[in-house]
Design a protein around this motif. Structure first.
Motif, PDB file in Angstrom:
ATOM      1  N   GLY A 125       0.810  -1.216   0.000  1.00 59.75           N
ATOM      2  CA  GLY A 125       0.000   0.000   0.000  1.00 59.75           C
ATOM      3  C   GLY A 125       0.840   1.262   0.000  1.00 59.75           C
ATOM      4  O   GLY A 125       0.536   2.235  -0.704  1.00 59.75           O
ATOM      5  N   GLU A 126       1.920   1.259   0.781  1.00 56.73           N
ATOM      6  CA  GLU A 126       2.784   2.442   0.849  1.00 56.73           C
ATOM      7  C   GLU A 126       3.488   2.699  -0.479  1.00 56.73           C
ATOM      8  O   GLU A 126       3.595   3.848  -0.929  1.00 56.73           O
ATOM      9  N   ILE A 127       3.943   1.624  -1.101  1.00 58.64           N
ATOM     10  CA  ILE A 127       4.609   1.784  -2.399  1.00 58.64           C
ATOM     11  C   ILE A 127       3.629   2.313  -3.439  1.00 58.64           C
ATOM     12  O   ILE A 127       3.972   3.186  -4.249  1.00 58.64           O
ATOM     13  N   GLU A 128       2.426   1.807  -3.421  1.00 56.23           N
ATOM     14  CA  GLU A 128       1.421   2.292  -4.376  1.00 56.23           C
ATOM     15  C   GLU A 128       1.130   3.776  -4.139  1.00 56.23           C
ATOM     16  O   GLU A 128       1.001   4.559  -5.088  1.00 56.23           O
ATOM     17  N   THR A 129       1.055   4.183  -2.877  1.00 58.48           N
ATOM     18  CA  THR A 129       0.803   5.592  -2.557  1.00 58.48           C
ATOM     19  C   THR A 129       1.955   6.472  -3.033  1.00 58.48           C
ATOM     20  O   THR A 129       1.747   7.509  -3.676  1.00 58.48           O
ATOM     21  N   LEU A 130       3.180   6.067  -2.729  1.00 58.85           N
ATOM     22  CA  LEU A 130       4.339   6.862  -3.136  1.00 58.85           C
ATOM     23  C   LEU A 130       4.498   6.905  -4.648  1.00 58.85           C
ATOM     24  O   LEU A 130       4.944   7.910  -5.212  1.00 58.85           O
ATOM     25  N   ASN A 131       4.145   5.827  -5.293  1.00 63.52           N
ATOM     26  CA  ASN A 131       4.214   5.811  -6.756  1.00 63.52           C
ATOM     27  C   ASN A 131       3.312   6.894  -7.345  1.00 63.52           C
ATOM     28  O   ASN A 131       3.679   7.586  -8.306  1.00 63.52           O
ATOM     29  N   GLY A 132       2.140   7.060  -6.747  1.00 66.40           N
ATOM     30  CA  GLY A 132       1.225   8.092  -7.229  1.00 66.40           C
ATOM     31  C   GLY A 132       1.686   9.499  -6.900  1.00 66.40           C
ATOM     32  O   GLY A 132       1.457  10.433  -7.683  1.00 66.40           O
ATOM     33  N   LEU A 133       2.348   9.667  -5.767  1.00 63.85           N
ATOM     34  CA  LEU A 133       2.782  10.996  -5.342  1.00 63.85           C
ATOM     35  C   LEU A 133       4.091  11.430  -6.018  1.00 63.85           C
ATOM     36  O   LEU A 133       4.241  12.587  -6.420  1.00 63.85           O
ATOM     37  N   LEU A 134       5.033  10.503  -6.127  1.00 63.09           N
ATOM     38  CA  LEU A 134       6.358  10.852  -6.653  1.00 63.09           C
ATOM     39  C   LEU A 134       6.441  10.748  -8.170  1.00 63.09           C
ATOM     40  O   LEU A 134       7.300  11.366  -8.801  1.00 63.09           O
ATOM     41  N   LYS A 135       5.567   9.926  -8.757  1.00 66.38           N
ATOM     42  CA  LYS A 135       5.551   9.741 -10.219  1.00 66.38           C
ATOM     43  C   LYS A 135       6.954   9.442 -10.752  1.00 66.38           C
ATOM     44  O   LYS A 135       7.494  10.167 -11.591  1.00 66.38           O
ATOM     45  N   PRO A 136       7.571   8.354 -10.285  1.00 62.89           N
ATOM     46  CA  PRO A 136       8.950   8.063 -10.700  1.00 62.89           C
ATOM     47  C   PRO A 136       9.038   7.680 -12.173  1.00 62.89           C
ATOM     48  O   PRO A 136       8.095   7.161 -12.750  1.00 62.89           O
ATOM     49  N   THR A 172      24.228  -3.107  -2.723  1.00 63.52           N
ATOM     50  CA  THR A 172      24.693  -1.780  -2.296  1.00 63.52           C
ATOM     51  C   THR A 172      24.112  -0.644  -3.137  1.00 63.52           C
ATOM     52  O   THR A 172      23.968   0.471  -2.640  1.00 63.52           O
ATOM     53  N   VAL A 173      23.806  -0.904  -4.414  1.00 66.28           N
ATOM     54  CA  VAL A 173      23.191   0.131  -5.257  1.00 66.28           C
ATOM     55  C   VAL A 173      21.685   0.096  -5.015  1.00 66.28           C
ATOM     56  O   VAL A 173      20.999  -0.844  -5.411  1.00 66.28           O
ATOM     57  N   ILE A 174      21.166   1.122  -4.363  1.00 63.78           N
ATOM     58  CA  ILE A 174      19.751   1.098  -3.973  1.00 63.78           C
ATOM     59  C   ILE A 174      18.912   2.077  -4.793  1.00 63.78           C
ATOM     60  O   ILE A 174      17.703   2.181  -4.578  1.00 63.78           O
ATOM     61  N   ALA A 175      19.528   2.774  -5.741  1.00 61.36           N
ATOM     62  CA  ALA A 175      18.777   3.640  -6.649  1.00 61.36           C
ATOM     63  C   ALA A 175      19.667   3.933  -7.850  1.00 61.36           C
ATOM     64  O   ALA A 175      20.889   4.029  -7.724  1.00 61.36           O
ATOM     65  N   ALA A 176      19.049   4.070  -9.017  1.00 62.76           N
ATOM     66  CA  ALA A 176      19.810   4.361 -10.236  1.00 62.76           C
ATOM     67  C   ALA A 176      18.941   5.128 -11.209  1.00 62.76           C
ATOM     68  O   ALA A 176      17.754   4.836 -11.356  1.00 62.76           O
ATOM     69  N   GLN A 177      19.543   6.109 -11.855  1.00 58.25           N
ATOM     70  CA  GLN A 177      18.845   6.889 -12.878  1.00 58.25           C
ATOM     71  C   GLN A 177      19.782   7.050 -14.071  1.00 58.25           C
ATOM     72  O   GLN A 177      20.926   7.472 -13.919  1.00 58.25           O
ATOM     73  N   PHE A 178      19.275   6.721 -15.263  1.00 55.74           N
ATOM     74  CA  PHE A 178      20.049   6.834 -16.495  1.00 55.74           C
ATOM     75  C   PHE A 178      19.462   7.961 -17.329  1.00 55.74           C
ATOM     76  O   PHE A 178      18.347   7.859 -17.851  1.00 55.74           O
ATOM     77  N   ARG A 197      12.781  13.020  -7.677  1.00 56.80           N
ATOM     78  CA  ARG A 197      11.582  12.285  -7.255  1.00 56.80           C
ATOM     79  C   ARG A 197      11.738  10.788  -7.506  1.00 56.80           C
ATOM     80  O   ARG A 197      11.317   9.950  -6.686  1.00 56.80           O
ATOM     81  N   SER A 198      12.346  10.434  -8.628  1.00 64.98           N
ATOM     82  CA  SER A 198      12.543   9.020  -8.954  1.00 64.98           C
ATOM     83  C   SER A 198      13.521   8.362  -7.994  1.00 64.98           C
ATOM     84  O   SER A 198      13.320   7.218  -7.562  1.00 64.98           O
ATOM     85  N   LEU A 199      14.598   9.075  -7.668  1.00 67.38           N
ATOM     86  CA  LEU A 199      15.550   8.527  -6.713  1.00 67.38           C
ATOM     87  C   LEU A 199      14.900   8.338  -5.342  1.00 67.38           C
ATOM     88  O   LEU A 199      15.153   7.329  -4.659  1.00 67.38           O
ATOM     89  N   ALA A 200      14.080   9.288  -4.939  1.00 61.09           N
ATOM     90  CA  ALA A 200      13.388   9.170  -3.649  1.00 61.09           C
ATOM     91  C   ALA A 200      12.503   7.931  -3.619  1.00 61.09           C
ATOM     92  O   ALA A 200      12.457   7.204  -2.613  1.00 61.09           O
ATOM     93  N   PHE A 201      11.806   7.661  -4.713  1.00 61.34           N
ATOM     94  CA  PHE A 201      10.934   6.477  -4.765  1.00 61.34           C
ATOM     95  C   PHE A 201      11.754   5.201  -4.630  1.00 61.34           C
ATOM     96  O   PHE A 201      11.394   4.289  -3.875  1.00 61.34           O
ATOM     97  N   GLN A 202      12.857   5.119  -5.363  1.00 64.72           N
ATOM     98  CA  GLN A 202      13.675   3.913  -5.303  1.00 64.72           C
ATOM     99  C   GLN A 202      14.260   3.707  -3.907  1.00 64.72           C
ATOM    100  O   GLN A 202      14.301   2.581  -3.398  1.00 64.72           O
TER     101      GLN A 202
END
Length: 731
Positions: A157-168, A237-243, A259-264
């Motif tokens: 539920g939390e991931i679904e909520t953050l996905n809608g708010l952060l729009k990664p 160890t890599v917990i977020a990545a953006q290309f 915003r995408s990094l925050a979601f990851q």
């Protein structure tokens, strides 16, 4: 006791000897009211199974992955399912070990997830039936506890909520594309990153500890490939990545990246995730700029959670230079100002080209140079060649010399081009029945989209080249010092960009050659072809293996009123045939390419644009790969790389002319006539190893795969400018 609410559960497993256990767990979960996705039940005849699997994961609340030797093979469908579950579902996955840990190569991107150990289930079942059932029920209870736990439901539920708010925005497609190209070596770079990760006191010139590890290198040296490999193999160890991608505004937009990094990060750090959900303005993020978002979503909440001796995690951001626009790079500027606000247990690994709008904001850092000419990189290539070419090389007493020849003549070519097919195509003599081949070359006008070099204010063309090729320039100066005994004072001035410091003709000639080969001109292309022809004809060594000769290099040009003496003199010095063409103002039709055939004596005709860059043996390898395809398919008459080059079988073109057809200058028209005459066509299926390229700096393709995907057909028109007009330099 049934669960409070049924869940949709996706089972990821290998079709192997563990299917019996998977089926029983499926049945027991369904007995508790859950809807279990199982590919034998869910994929109907005629379904696109890849789409069905993806839809199954996207529609699930929880993923159970059964780890066995078969299911964790690389490449494999189960690995892809895990990647989708982590990338799209935020990591809502539980793993179950069903074979010995010694036989299973679990993907590192789930290394942080504790598996349920059922590896000895077969032995227990077969040994004693009385003890098997209680053991199985105890393990099933653990599965049920995890799947039905309030924590699991909250996570979803939390991931679904953050996905809608952060729009990664997602980088999985780009990562998979890069991983698909293959990877070898660079262990020294992995070790450098790991050493920096473990040492939180790595010093910057300013004296403060660094939060940012910057990998810098020229186009094509493998920065993105390394970033993808690091992200894929070090998921612990890599917990977020953006290309970043230049042609996708969202993927290089600084606020969207934050915003995408925050979601990851939220999918991997539960305490951080809970803090994000309590932020009072989490639903009003669109009003904040990049710097405000960095503080609000990253720096402040990450510093607020308990450190507790955390190991240092990594965030990867690839291709920072592709986030630039109009001479500025907001993403780099934001990172340069704010990266130090992150807690010391979190570090950034970034890659970029040596662009001005990246180097200036990050000038306080010491970049890690990624240079194809470094001894570490050359050692990787040596090892790779010896491993992949072990069979043909073992028959050669001069194997070491051949490997060194490839290294020396490639002049720092893109390491990703040295894949097994490309390398083995060089050593085909005695391995196949391929006979010697002759190829003729026609150099046309500039390709569509070519941009003239644009120096910065007060900068010369030479200084532009040095700025964009710093390591190669240092190598050039070092060669001048060692091989030509250029004075130390002159070399020091050259390293500063003072090209006028060289006064003798020999040194000036070497510098001029260096500059010309890095500027998009006809001279560069003709010189590159002449060098390749020379390599093909050198006695001994590689020339014995290539079995490929270049008959002639043809340069059609509009007749110049003055005779164009300098251009002809330059062409003659390279052994290039200049064909003078009358002006076409009074001719309503395009040039008939058939009029040039009388100058062509090779078995094949290779047409490429002026201004393109060739890479010595790497180009020869790619050319041989393509020509082998022609020999394997006698009816193959035309090859197109869907970007810059085309190759015709001369026998097919002459048969068209003999049948009364008038050849066109347009690829599409000739392709149609060849097909109507029963010949076959081929488009590039291996764009990594292109024949030529034009650097993105000058308008070349950033992504050859993208060029292929966007083409309406393999032989649709290339660009908006007619080929025959480009050939003559008219547009």
């Amino acid at each position: 006791m049934t669960p409070a609410a049924p869940l949709r559960i996706f089972l990821s497993y290998g079709h192997d000897g563990n299917e019996e256990l998977v089926c029983r767990i499926k049945s027991d979960l369904e007995g508790r009211g859950h809807d279990v996705w199982f590919d034998k039940n869910e994929i109907k005849f005629g379904d696109d199974w890849r789409r069905s699997i993806t839809d199954g994961i996207l529609g699930s609340h929880r993923v159970l992955s059964f780890l066995s030797k078969h299911s964790t093979r690389d490449p494999g469908v189960c690995r892809d399912e895990i990647a989708i579950a982590i990338g799209v579902k935020g990591g809502n996955i539980q793993t179950i070990l069903v074979e010995s840990e010694l036989e299973v190569q679990a993907p590192v991107n789930i290394g942080h997830i504790q598996w349920l150990d059922m590896h000895d289930w077969k032995e227990r079942r077969d040994a004693d039936g009385a003890e098997w059932e209680p053991w199985y029920q105890a393990k099933l209870a653990e599965i049920v506890r995890v799947v039905e736990s309030d924590e699991s439901r909250r996570f979803a539920g939390e991931i679904e909520t953050l996905n809608g708010l952060l729009k990664p925005i997602k980088s999985e497609a780009r990562i998979c594309q890069l991983l698909g190209k293959g990877f070898y070596g660079r262990q020294w770079l992995f070790e450098a990153v790991e050493q920096w990760r473990q040492d939180r006191k790595t010093e910057r010139p300013s004296g403060s500890e660094s939060r940012l590890f910057w990998i810098m290198g020229a186009p094509g040296v493998g920065k993105s490939a390394f970033a993808a490999q690091l992200t894929h193999t070090r998921g612990d160890t890599v917990i977020a990545a953006q290309f970043c991608e230049w042609d996708k505004p969202d993927h290089r937009n600084a606020p969207r990246v934050v915003r995408s990094l925050a979601f990851q990060l939220a999918t991997r750090l539960p305490d951080y995730r809970k803090l994000l959900l309590t932020l009072p303005e989490i639903a009003e993020l669109d009003r904040k700029d990049a710097a405000e978002l960095f503080d609000y979503l990253l720096a402040n909440p990450l510093r607020s959670i308990i450190n507790g001796g955390r190991e240092r995690y990594l965030i990867v951001i690839d291709a920072l230079d592709e986030a630039g626009e109009a001479g500025r790079n907001p993403l780099v500027e934001m990172l340069a100002r704010n990266a130090q606000r992150l807690p010391d247990w979190l570090g950034l690994v970034v890659t970029s080209r040596p662009e001005f709008d990246v180097k200036t904001p990050l000038q306080a850092l010491n970049p890690f140079p990624l240079d194809t000419q470094s001894e570490s990189n050359r050692a990787d290539i040596r090892d790779y060649l010896r491993r992949e070419l072990a069979t043909p090389l073992q028959k050669r007493p001069d194997a070491d010399r051949l490997v060194e020849q490839i290294l020396e003549k490639s002049e720092g070519a893109n390491f990703s081009r040295l894949t097994k097919p490309a390398c083995q195509s060089v050593f085909f003599k005695g391995e196949t029945s391929m006979s010697p081949i002759t190829v003729s070359v026609i150099v046309t006008g500039f390709p569509p989209g070519l941009r003239p070099p644009k120096p910065l204010p007060g900068e010369t063309l030479g200084q532009l080249v040095i700025r964009n090729h710093p390591q190669q320039w240092r190598n050039c100066v070092e060669r001048l010092r060692n091989d030509f005994h250029v004075a130390e004072e002159v070399c020091s001035r050259l390293l500063k960009g003072e090209t006028s410091a060289a006064t003798d003709a020999v040194t000036q000639g070497e510098i001029e050659h260096f500059m010309n080969m890095r500027l998009p001109s006809h001279g560069r292309t003709l010189q590159g072809l002449a060098d390749i022809r020379k390599q093909m004809s050198e006695p001994g060594g590689l020339s014995e293996l290539w079995q490929l000769k270049m008959s002639e290099i043809i340069w059609p040009r509009l007749k110049h009123p003055s005779g164009d003496t300098e251009a002809k003199k330059f062409a003659a010095s390279l052994g290039v045939t200049v064909i003078g063409i009358d002006a076409l103002e009074d001719k309503p039709e395009p040039l008939d390419i058939g009029s040039l055939l009388r100058h062509v004596h090779g078995d094949f005709l290779w047409i490429l644009p002026g201004g393109s860059r060739l890479s010595g043996p790497m180009t020869i390898m790619a050319l041989i790969r393509i020509l082998r395809g022609f020999q394997e398919k006698p009816r193959l008459a035309l090859y197109s790389d869907q970007s810059y080059c085309m190759i015709y079988r001369m026998e097919a073109l002459r048969s068209l002319v003999a049948a009364g057809n008038k050849l066109s200058s347009e690829l599409r028209d000739n392709a149609r006539m060849l097909q109507e005459s029963g010949f076959e066509l081929a488009a590039d299926n291996d764009p990594i190893h292109g024949l030529v390229e034009v650097e993105p700096l000058y308008g070349g393709e950033h992504d050859r795969y993208k060029q292929m995907r966007s083409a309406r057909s393999p032989f649709s028109p290339i660009g908006g400018t007619s080929w025959w007009r480009r050939l003559l330099g008219m547009e």
